[in-house]
Design a protein around this motif. Structure first.
Motif, PDB file in Angstrom:
ATOM      1  N   GLU A   1     -15.240  -1.293  -8.829  1.00 51.86           N
ATOM      2  CA  GLU A   1     -14.116  -1.784  -8.030  1.00 51.86           C
ATOM      3  C   GLU A   1     -13.347  -0.592  -7.469  1.00 51.86           C
ATOM      4  O   GLU A   1     -12.787   0.213  -8.222  1.00 51.86           O
ATOM      5  CB  GLU A   1     -13.184  -2.648  -8.884  1.00 51.86           C
ATOM      6  N   ILE A   2     -13.323  -0.487  -6.123  1.00 59.51           N
ATOM      7  CA  ILE A   2     -12.651   0.632  -5.458  1.00 59.51           C
ATOM      8  C   ILE A   2     -11.767   0.079  -4.352  1.00 59.51           C
ATOM      9  O   ILE A   2     -12.183  -0.802  -3.596  1.00 59.51           O
ATOM     10  CB  ILE A   2     -13.678   1.624  -4.864  1.00 59.51           C
ATOM     11  N   LEU A   3     -10.556   0.592  -4.273  1.00 57.08           N
ATOM     12  CA  LEU A   3      -9.634   0.230  -3.201  1.00 57.08           C
ATOM     13  C   LEU A   3      -9.471   1.469  -2.331  1.00 57.08           C
ATOM     14  O   LEU A   3      -8.960   2.490  -2.780  1.00 57.08           O
ATOM     15  CB  LEU A   3      -8.294  -0.214  -3.784  1.00 57.08           C
ATOM     16  N   LEU A   4      -9.953   1.382  -1.083  1.00 54.91           N
ATOM     17  CA  LEU A   4      -9.915   2.508  -0.163  1.00 54.91           C
ATOM     18  C   LEU A   4      -8.674   2.392   0.715  1.00 54.91           C
ATOM     19  O   LEU A   4      -8.509   1.425   1.451  1.00 54.91           O
ATOM     20  CB  LEU A   4     -11.177   2.560   0.702  1.00 54.91           C
ATOM     21  N   LEU A   5      -7.794   3.385   0.651  1.00 61.88           N
ATOM     22  CA  LEU A   5      -6.566   3.409   1.422  1.00 61.88           C
ATOM     23  C   LEU A   5      -6.738   4.372   2.592  1.00 61.88           C
ATOM     24  O   LEU A   5      -7.087   5.528   2.397  1.00 61.88           O
ATOM     25  CB  LEU A   5      -5.390   3.870   0.546  1.00 61.88           C
ATOM     26  N   THR A   6      -6.504   3.888   3.803  1.00 63.10           N
ATOM     27  CA  THR A   6      -6.661   4.736   4.980  1.00 63.10           C
ATOM     28  C   THR A   6      -5.455   4.572   5.885  1.00 63.10           C
ATOM     29  O   THR A   6      -4.682   3.618   5.759  1.00 63.10           O
ATOM     30  CB  THR A   6      -7.917   4.398   5.778  1.00 63.10           C
TER      31      THR A   6
ATOM     32  N   LEU B   1       0.841  -1.190   0.000  1.00 63.76           N
ATOM     33  CA  LEU B   1       0.000   0.000   0.000  1.00 63.76           C
ATOM     34  C   LEU B   1       0.879   1.244   0.000  1.00 63.76           C
ATOM     35  O   LEU B   1       1.927   1.270   0.638  1.00 63.76           O
ATOM     36  CB  LEU B   1      -0.910   0.011   1.233  1.00 63.76           C
ATOM     37  N   PRO B   2       0.458   2.281  -0.690  1.00 63.02           N
ATOM     38  CA  PRO B   2       1.282   3.500  -0.753  1.00 63.02           C
ATOM     39  C   PRO B   2       1.214   4.285   0.557  1.00 63.02           C
ATOM     40  O   PRO B   2       0.320   4.075   1.374  1.00 63.02           O
ATOM     41  CB  PRO B   2       0.642   4.292  -1.897  1.00 63.02           C
ATOM     42  N   GLU B   3       2.168   5.189   0.730  1.00 59.94           N
ATOM     43  CA  GLU B   3       2.138   6.091   1.869  1.00 59.94           C
ATOM     44  C   GLU B   3       0.947   7.026   1.719  1.00 59.94           C
ATOM     45  O   GLU B   3       0.640   7.476   0.617  1.00 59.94           O
ATOM     46  CB  GLU B   3       3.431   6.906   1.931  1.00 59.94           C
ATOM     47  N   LEU B   4       0.290   7.326   2.799  1.00 57.21           N
ATOM     48  CA  LEU B   4      -0.907   8.161   2.761  1.00 57.21           C
ATOM     49  C   LEU B   4      -0.607   9.558   3.276  1.00 57.21           C
ATOM     50  O   LEU B   4       0.375   9.768   3.984  1.00 57.21           O
ATOM     51  CB  LEU B   4      -2.000   7.524   3.620  1.00 57.21           C
ATOM     52  N   PRO B   5      -1.459  10.531   2.955  1.00 61.07           N
ATOM     53  CA  PRO B   5      -1.241  11.883   3.459  1.00 61.07           C
ATOM     54  C   PRO B   5      -1.286  11.890   4.991  1.00 61.07           C
ATOM     55  O   PRO B   5      -2.084  11.208   5.599  1.00 61.07           O
ATOM     56  CB  PRO B   5      -2.413  12.686   2.894  1.00 61.07           C
ATOM     57  N   GLY B   6      -0.399  12.650   5.596  1.00 60.63           N
ATOM     58  CA  GLY B   6      -0.377  12.761   7.048  1.00 60.63           C
ATOM     59  C   GLY B   6       0.416  11.666   7.735  1.00 60.63           C
ATOM     60  O   GLY B   6       0.395  11.553   8.948  1.00 60.63           O
TER      61      GLY B   6
END
Length: 136
Positions: free
Chosen positions: A127-132, A48-53
């Motif tokens: 198809e949605i991938l939610l990154l949190t 998973l990519p780095e997320l904001p914050g």
């Protein structure tokens, strides 16, 4: 004198053999559940990519996401703000092979996400991938 109740029917099996017979369906059920979760769980090939914050990296890097939703509920594509009318033109075409990757801030409300999902559904995204961010 005759007993009031007949002795339990054991069909000639010992107590240990009867207990083994009673445990066999439970063992089968646990095995089937284990197999289900092994087959149903998919491991992603890419991390998973780095997320904001995120404070885990010393330099802040934008996530590898198609759409970023800020804590205020604003939408950004490649660090540029977009409106609901611009989404269709700026997002990649809907595809079952490549889900739309959405990076969402951890303090985003569910009503903001629900509105976004309704807009994306109208645009044809299934198809949605939610990154949190994980809760700390």
């Amino acid at each position: 004198m005759n007993p009031l109740f007949p002795p339990p029917a054991t069909s000639g099996k010992s107590l240990l053999a009867r207990m083994e017979d009673a445990l066999l369906p439970l063992i089968n059920l646990v095995f089937l559940l284990l197999m289900f979760f092994i087959v149903a769980g998919q491991l992603a090939d890419e991390p998973l990519p780095e997320l904001p914050g995120s404070q885990s990296s010393p330099h802040q890097q934008a996530p590898q996401a198609d759409l970023v939703v800020t804590a205020e509920g604003r939408w950004r594509i490649r660090a540029e703000p977009v409106t609901e009318q611009q989404l269709a033109a700026r997002l990649p075409a809907p595809s079952d092979d490549h889900p739309l990757r959405i990076a969402a801030a951890d303090s985003l409300t569910m009503s903001d996400l629900e509105h976004l999902f309704q807009v994306l559904e109208r645009l044809g995204y299934t198809e949605i991938l939610l990154l949190t961010e994980p809760a700390s």
